[in-house]
Design an enzyme around this catalytic site. Structure first.
Site, PDB file in Angstrom:
ATOM      1  CB  CYS A 303      -0.920  -0.009   1.222  1.00  0.00           C
ATOM      2  SG  CYS A 303      -2.000   1.439   1.311  1.00  0.00           S
ATOM      3  N   PRO A 304       0.879   2.017  -1.058  1.00  0.00           N
ATOM      4  CG  PRO A 304       0.313   3.148  -3.013  1.00  0.00           C
ATOM      5  CD  PRO A 304       0.157   1.837  -2.325  1.00  0.00           C
TER       6      PRO A 304
END
Length: 522
Positions: A303-304
């Site tokens: 998940c950025p």
């Protein structure tokens, strides 16, 4: 000599171009294989904090504060401003608390729990490419159907008695095709491919070496006394590669085209759990993250927005953060829409603030994003699957959809074309749970129900980490108490190292049919 020289001159630019393309491709592959720099991983965190700060500024400074000061352009009174400000701050602080928890909590890395080791020897070096589609069996059975059914005026073989499924299946295994003699000559086109009317076109099992390798590789060894006791013993006249009869039927083996064929890869063996990039054997459910450059325990996805992976030890806090973020965005969006609509009706000369519009757009987009994300992960947790593991179940389902498309035409709801291949009734044993399939049922649904009766459901009984119920799966990730599902405190109950294998799978991680399950589960 002149034409040859010109040809060489013309070929040089083409070879040089191909070399440049290949070199660029290799560099791109090597660059993607490297982990991302720290600043790139954490950049989105600062962007998220900036968006949250901007929303706080607009909602507090340009919506609530004018209402508290009784400004002329305020969207409401002081009491409304106090109430809106309190709810907004509570939701915002809970969201920030959960965000801080998920950002600072490590997902769990396999390198901290296992040591480097040499790569294990692969016992089976042959690729089992037939496990994913089994096109040979499907093509053979599909050819078998129209060719082996006698017409109305055609006399039946064997003295008028109908031919059994086992005899038709043995024809395919022995001859490679149904009609035609083994001594018949095959015409080969000039380009080396078989002619369009070739009966064996696309059936690779008719090649003797391929058939021998497949028979050797797909032969399942015995695994322990329990598995051996539960497995049916094969009679000498019933080879292992022959279609086995349905539960409750005798002497009526079903064609391969009606068989659910889950992957037979032993996913729990060391050679299938070894990470060649990190140089060690991964724990169960761990996967290598290309962005982080290491193996993550119970890897779900990278998940950025949190600057790292979602794994075993922060999946709980990720869910809590998404929940509070959705409530925060819903409150911001709904109150702004209501205040602006009310002001438009009350004040004919009202002009909408551009900052309000920007926050409306941001909150609306994040409502869609967080709602979809929350719903997807609730379903995955209740199914005891990660995002990566759900792709395997999806591939099995897609494969079955293609098989059903071959079995039944899109307009065929009663499967009339294949009635002669299906026994009248599949009588299941009393201990087996599942519907009884008859020819009166609709085609695709009946076939899928029969598969579920034989194997169980994909994603549930067919999930190696399914704990038996959605509640048990949920508590294994989120905790046993309801307050743990909403407050980002404590630690995750999932350590990422110890998991209970579904007893419907063997010790090597292969899905077993219902007849081989423990008696209490049948």
């Amino acid at each position: 000599m002149a034409p040859d020289a010109n040809a060489n001159v013309q070929q040089q630019p083409e070879g040089k171009c191909c070399g440049v393309v290949a070199e660029a491709r290799e560099k791109s592959t090597a660059r993607r294989a490297k982990p991302q720099p720290w600043i790139v991983l954490k950049l989105t965190i600062f962007i998220a904090i900036g968006i949250i700060g901007y929303v706080f500024y607009v909602y507090v400074g340009r919506v609530c504060v004018p209402m508290l000061r009784h400004d002329a352009g305020a969207l409401g009174g002081r009491g409304m401003g106090v109430g809106f400000l309190v709810v907004f701050c509570v939701l915002g602080l809970m969201m920030l608390w959960a965000y801080e928890k998920v950002v600072l909590t490590s997902p769990g890395y396999a390198r901290d729990h296992v040591r480097k080791s040499p790569a294990p020897m692969i016992k089976n070096a042959f690729p089992t490419w037939w496990d994913s589609e089994s096109e040979a069996d499907l093509a053979a059975a599909r050819m078998q159907a129209p060719q082996s059914l006698p017409g109305p005026s055609e006399p039946k073989p064997n003295g008028g008695h109908p031919r059994s499924h086992s005899s038709r299946a043995s024809d395919i295994k022995s001859n490679g095709h149904v009609h035609g003699s083994t001594k018949s000559k095959r015409k080969v086109s000039q380009n080396g491919h078989a002619p369009p009317g070739d009966e064996e076109l696309g059936i690779t099992d008719t090649i003797a070496p391929v058939a021998a390798v497949r028979a050797k590789v797909t032969a399942r060894p015995e695994h322990g006394s329990e598995h051996t006791a539960s497995s049916p013993t094969l009679r000498p006249e019933q080879p292992q590669n022959e279609p086995r009869p349905l539960p409750g039927t005798q002497g009526e083996p079903k064609p391969m085209m009606f068989t659910r064929k889950p992957p037979s890869t032993p996913i729990l063996l060391p050679e299938y759990r070894y990470c060649h990039k990190d140089g060690f054997q991964k724990p169960m459910r761990a996967h290598h993250c290309r962005a982080c450059g290491t193996c993550v325990l119970k890897y779900d996805h990278h998940c950025p927005w949190i600057g790292q992976c979602v794994g075993a030890r922060n999946h709980k806090f990720f869910m809590i953060f998404v929940w509070w973020a959705l409530l925060f965005c819903v409150w911001t969006f709904s109150t702004l829409v209501g205040l602006i609509a009310r002001a438009t009706v009350v004040r004919p000369s009202f002009q909408i603030d551009g900052q309000h519009v920007a926050v409306l757009v941001l909150s609306g987009l994040f409502i869609l994003f967080t709602a979809a994300l929350l719903g997807t992960h609730i379903e995955l947790i209740c199914m005891a699957q990660s995002t990566v593991e759900s792709l395997d179940a999806r591939r099995i389902g897609e494969r079955e959809d293609r098989v059903l498309g071959r079995l039944h035409a899109w307009w065929d709801f009663r499967c009339a074309s294949f009635h002669y291949l299906i026994p009248r009734t599949y009588a299941l044993p009393e201990s087996a749970s599942g519907p009884v399939l008859t020819n009166d049922d609709s085609g695709k649904r009946a076939t899928r129900r029969q598969w579920n009766a034989e194997w169980g459901r994909i994603g549930k009984e067919g999930n190696p980490w399914w704990l038996g119920s959605a509640r048990a799966n949920w508590e294994a990730t989120m905790g046993a108490h309801a307050w743990e599902w909403f407050l980002p405190i404590g630690k995750s109950p999932d350590d990422g190292l110890s998991y209970t294998l579904n007893p419907r799978f063997d010790s090597e991680g292969r899905w077993r049919p219902r007849r081989e399950w423990p008696h209490k589960l049948q």
